[in-house]
Design a protein around this motif. Sequence first.
Motif, PDB file in Angstrom:
ATOM      1  N   UNK A   1      89.206  73.921  12.559  1.00 15.19           N
ATOM      2  CA  UNK A   1      89.685  73.331  11.310  1.00 15.19           C
ATOM      3  C   UNK A   1      88.939  73.903  10.130  1.00 15.19           C
ATOM      4  N   UNK A   2      88.763  73.091   9.109  1.00 16.35           N
ATOM      5  CA  UNK A   2      88.104  73.574   7.885  1.00 16.35           C
ATOM      6  C   UNK A   2      86.603  73.547   8.083  1.00 16.35           C
ATOM      7  N   UNK A   3      86.085  74.669   8.562  1.00 15.83           N
ATOM      8  CA  UNK A   3      84.652  74.785   8.831  1.00 15.83           C
ATOM      9  C   UNK A   3      83.898  75.003   7.529  1.00 15.83           C
ATOM     10  N   UNK A   4      82.582  74.762   7.505  1.00 12.43           N
ATOM     11  CA  UNK A   4      81.784  75.017   6.303  1.00 12.43           C
ATOM     12  C   UNK A   4      81.916  76.473   5.870  1.00 12.43           C
ATOM     13  N   UNK A   5      82.151  76.685   4.600  1.00  8.57           N
ATOM     14  CA  UNK A   5      82.294  78.043   4.090  1.00  8.57           C
ATOM     15  C   UNK A   5      83.726  78.449   3.858  1.00  8.57           C
ATOM     16  N   UNK A   6      84.711  77.687   4.367  1.00  6.90           N
ATOM     17  CA  UNK A   6      86.107  78.054   4.154  1.00  6.90           C
ATOM     18  C   UNK A   6      86.430  78.161   2.667  1.00  6.90           C
ATOM     19  N   UNK A   7      86.080  77.160   1.925  1.00  7.92           N
ATOM     20  CA  UNK A   7      86.461  77.164   0.507  1.00  7.92           C
ATOM     21  C   UNK A   7      85.370  77.636  -0.416  1.00  7.92           C
ATOM     22  N   UNK A   8      84.234  78.098   0.132  1.00  7.84           N
ATOM     23  CA  UNK A   8      83.112  78.439  -0.721  1.00  7.84           C
ATOM     24  C   UNK A   8      83.130  79.861  -1.242  1.00  7.84           C
ATOM     25  N   UNK A   9      83.951  80.754  -0.662  1.00  6.99           N
ATOM     26  CA  UNK A   9      83.967  82.143  -1.098  1.00  6.99           C
ATOM     27  C   UNK A   9      85.107  82.413  -2.056  1.00  6.99           C
ATOM     28  N   UNK A  10      85.452  83.703  -2.143  1.00 12.08           N
ATOM     29  CA  UNK A  10      86.498  84.126  -3.067  1.00 12.08           C
ATOM     30  C   UNK A  10      87.817  84.400  -2.353  1.00 12.08           C
TER      31      UNK A  10
ATOM     32  N   UNK B   1      93.671  84.909  -2.616  1.00 15.82           N
ATOM     33  CA  UNK B   1      95.020  84.768  -2.076  1.00 15.82           C
ATOM     34  C   UNK B   1      95.900  83.949  -3.018  1.00 15.82           C
ATOM     35  N   UNK B   2      95.354  82.863  -3.536  1.00 16.39           N
ATOM     36  CA  UNK B   2      96.130  82.028  -4.454  1.00 16.39           C
ATOM     37  C   UNK B   2      96.534  82.820  -5.699  1.00 16.39           C
ATOM     38  N   UNK B   3      95.615  83.613  -6.236  1.00 20.19           N
ATOM     39  CA  UNK B   3      95.928  84.414  -7.423  1.00 20.19           C
ATOM     40  C   UNK B   3      97.027  85.423  -7.129  1.00 20.19           C
ATOM     41  N   UNK B   4      96.941  86.079  -5.984  1.00 17.33           N
ATOM     42  CA  UNK B   4      97.970  87.071  -5.633  1.00 17.33           C
ATOM     43  C   UNK B   4      99.341  86.416  -5.536  1.00 17.33           C
TER      44      UNK B   4
ATOM     45  N   UNK C   1     101.087  78.484  -2.920  1.00 16.50           N
ATOM     46  CA  UNK C   1     100.080  78.746  -1.895  1.00 16.50           C
ATOM     47  C   UNK C   1      99.419  77.430  -1.505  1.00 16.50           C
ATOM     48  N   UNK C   2      99.159  77.279  -0.215  1.00 20.29           N
ATOM     49  CA  UNK C   2      98.441  76.105   0.271  1.00 20.29           C
ATOM     50  C   UNK C   2      97.581  76.504   1.452  1.00 20.29           C
ATOM     51  N   UNK C   3      96.452  75.830   1.611  1.00 16.75           N
ATOM     52  CA  UNK C   3      95.542  76.105   2.720  1.00 16.75           C
ATOM     53  C   UNK C   3      94.782  74.821   3.028  1.00 16.75           C
ATOM     54  N   UNK C   4      94.649  74.497   4.318  1.00 20.35           N
ATOM     55  CA  UNK C   4      93.926  73.304   4.700  1.00 20.35           C
ATOM     56  C   UNK C   4      94.006  73.038   6.182  1.00 20.35           C
ATOM     57  N   UNK C   5      93.272  72.028   6.619  1.00 27.81           N
ATOM     58  CA  UNK C   5      93.231  71.679   8.039  1.00 27.81           C
ATOM     59  C   UNK C   5      94.555  71.061   8.472  1.00 27.81           C
TER      60      UNK C   5
END
Length: 371
Positions: free
Chosen positions: A324-333, A338-341, A349-353
Amino acid sequence: MVERRPLIVRRLRPGHWVAVDAIAAVVLAVAFCAAAWLASQYATIPLIAVACLPLAVRRLWPLPVFSVILAATAVAPLAGWEEAYPALAVALHAVALLEPRRPAAVALTAALTLTAVGQAVASVSWALALSACGFAWLVLGLAWIIGVAVREQRAHAARAIVQSAQAAATAERLRMARELHDVVAHSMSLISMRAGIANHVADTHPAEAREALTLIEDTSRSAQADLRRLLGLLRDDPADREACYGLAALPGLVVGAATAEVEVDLYVEPGLTVTDGLALVVYRVVQESLTNVIRHAGPTRCQVAVSTYDRRELVVEVIDDGRGEAPGWGGGHGLAGMRERVTMYGGTFSAGSEPGGGFAVRARLPLEGER
């Protein structure tokens, strides 16, 4: 496409404008002098020359020219010349156009005051003085307002150009950051994973260590080629632009993920064709999603699907059954990139567990009127 030629006022250089002002100053002086000659007011002719001829250099020295004409205007009613305010209005316009607000405001106040005093002295009655002063003030005020308005418009246009350049530079930096992140992060994740395996089994299983080193070598060469291609894109090289990754390169990502113990089931709708720009967005979304799976989900199974919905949208889904959403998933770029592209192409765009475990990345991109 036919190139539109600029207006004549845009083609004139500063020297040309000085020549135009010189001609206008001479014409104005000749007109007033002729009127004074016909009215037998010979004494006003030198004063007219002093009040009109300096207008030739009003763009070069607006304040000195205004001061000279203001002095001539102050003396004009005493000499019998009551129409000095047009020349003063032209000089005032140059001050309002070329000087800061405070000097321009002081110049307007001085012009209005001396004009009122001159009309009061020269007129035989208060009614005539008020009428003449009102008309002179109207001419001076319009000249000053037009000058200030043009100056503000030019300043606004200059600020808009600077802001546009800054926005373009920011957008280019973001594009470079996204490309570098997508190219480097994926390859480095694979290299880091295989290097850890090689280091762990180097003493006990030399064959597996050599295999991991071989994969590291291949991945490094691929990353080097990607960086060369990225530099070509930044240089706007047509040959590199044609070599952009697309849907046909997705199986290569599957092979790379398999070396990191991520089993990927890839499905691309048969016969699917999209533009190169949209195909690159799909490739980058899948690439970054698999990179995150390798980093955070651990050895797992992943499904990648690229298909259309109602012939209007291109749907990209990357779903794993890892932690699932492990530590660090949302912490980078990665997710932000991906959302910007996707957003740049008018998509969502959507991302999550996922409720049943695992992590999902979904992107919907419009097919009609692709950008």
